[in-house]
Design an enzyme around this catalytic site. Sequence first.
Site, mmCIF file in Angstrom:
data_model
loop_
_atom_site.group_PDB
_atom_site.id
_atom_site.type_symbol
_atom_site.label_atom_id
_atom_site.label_comp_id
_atom_site.label_asym_id
_atom_site.label_seq_id
_atom_site.Cartn_x
_atom_site.Cartn_y
_atom_site.Cartn_z
ATOM 1 N N PRO A 1 -11.257 -6.941 -1.430
ATOM 2 C CA PRO A 1 -11.198 -7.516 -0.211
ATOM 3 C C PRO A 1 -12.562 -7.553 0.894
ATOM 4 C CG PRO A 1 -10.074 -5.677 -0.122
ATOM 5 C CD PRO A 1 -10.780 -5.540 -1.556
ATOM 6 N N ILE B 1 6.086 10.102 -1.058
ATOM 7 C CA ILE B 1 6.248 11.247 -2.156
ATOM 8 C C ILE B 1 6.601 10.348 -3.351
ATOM 9 C CG2 ILE B 1 6.835 12.991 -0.626
ATOM 10 C CD1 ILE B 1 9.678 12.273 -1.123
ATOM 11 N N LYS C 1 0.730 -1.179 0.074
ATOM 12 C CA LYS C 1 -0.109 -0.022 0.063
ATOM 13 C C LYS C 1 0.855 1.307 -0.035
ATOM 14 C CE LYS C 1 -3.999 -1.900 1.692
ATOM 15 N NZ LYS C 1 -3.718 -3.318 2.389
ATOM 16 N N SER D 1 -19.602 -11.240 1.160
ATOM 17 C CA SER D 1 -20.022 -12.568 0.528
ATOM 18 C C SER D 1 -19.421 -12.630 -0.988
ATOM 19 C CB SER D 1 -21.438 -12.650 0.208
ATOM 20 O OG SER D 1 -21.804 -13.102 -1.115
ATOM 21 N N VAL E 1 -14.049 -10.247 1.896
ATOM 22 C CA VAL E 1 -14.931 -11.460 2.118
ATOM 23 C C VAL E 1 -14.494 -12.400 3.051
ATOM 24 C CG1 VAL E 1 -15.009 -13.806 0.696
ATOM 25 C CG2 VAL E 1 -15.050 -11.633 -0.518
ATOM 26 N N GLY E 2 -15.606 -13.143 3.805
ATOM 27 C CA GLY E 2 -15.212 -14.008 4.828
ATOM 28 C C GLY E 2 -15.195 -13.562 6.131
#
Length: 206
Positions: free
Chosen positions: A161, A63, A59, A169, A163-164
């Site tokens: 992202p 700069i 992620k 779902s 899920v779970g």
Amino acid sequence: MGNLIIALDVEDPENALNITKSAIGLADYVKVGYPLILNSGLSIVSKISKMVPVIVDLKIADIPDVSFNIANKIMSYGAAGFIAHGFVGKDVLERLRVIKGEMYVVAEMSHPGSLDFITPVSEKIALMAREIGADGLVAPATRPERIKRLKDISKLKIISPGVGAQGGSPSEAIKWGADYIIVGRSITSSSNPKEAILKLLNEMKH
Ligand code: BMP
């Protein structure tokens, strides 16, 4: 393949390699982030890449020059792509776009705190990501209607992202337009990761 990205948020490299082995031919990518890289170094990316393509998720949010150097380093280990934050702005994303490889931009996050700062500007981030030619966006399976909205305005591929373990779902995420779902703990915490992968792939269809 299965529209599945496994989030390999484990610390032990042996465990990581074993889970990857069980994902060969089933998962499209493995996503590797801080937990594994801080323990094993970037060389783990090369090892995993020999089995399944890797998206490195650090992620990136710095700069332009520093971001560029981080992404370049990641790609030199054979990754298929990397993930950068979008909130840092266009100059960072433009600098990153020069790098060969798939570039994914976080537009909106899956956790509740996303609503505090990122969600209100996520559509602007999505448009900017489209303008600079990103390959895809990260958008939340916990708010599947946001997948559709962010895809509609950006026309970009969505990796999703949430899920779970976070409550989203798999089939809903796909129905709302996710191109890939990203799944971590439902697979990595299972005593039988391969079975967990097969179960997820089946759930995605329903
Ligand atoms: P899990 O399926 O265990 O909740 O893991 C989700 C993965 O997706 C983690 O690697 C996390 O860092 C990542 N992720 C997320 O959960 N929400 C986001 O908004 C962005 C992410 O990259």
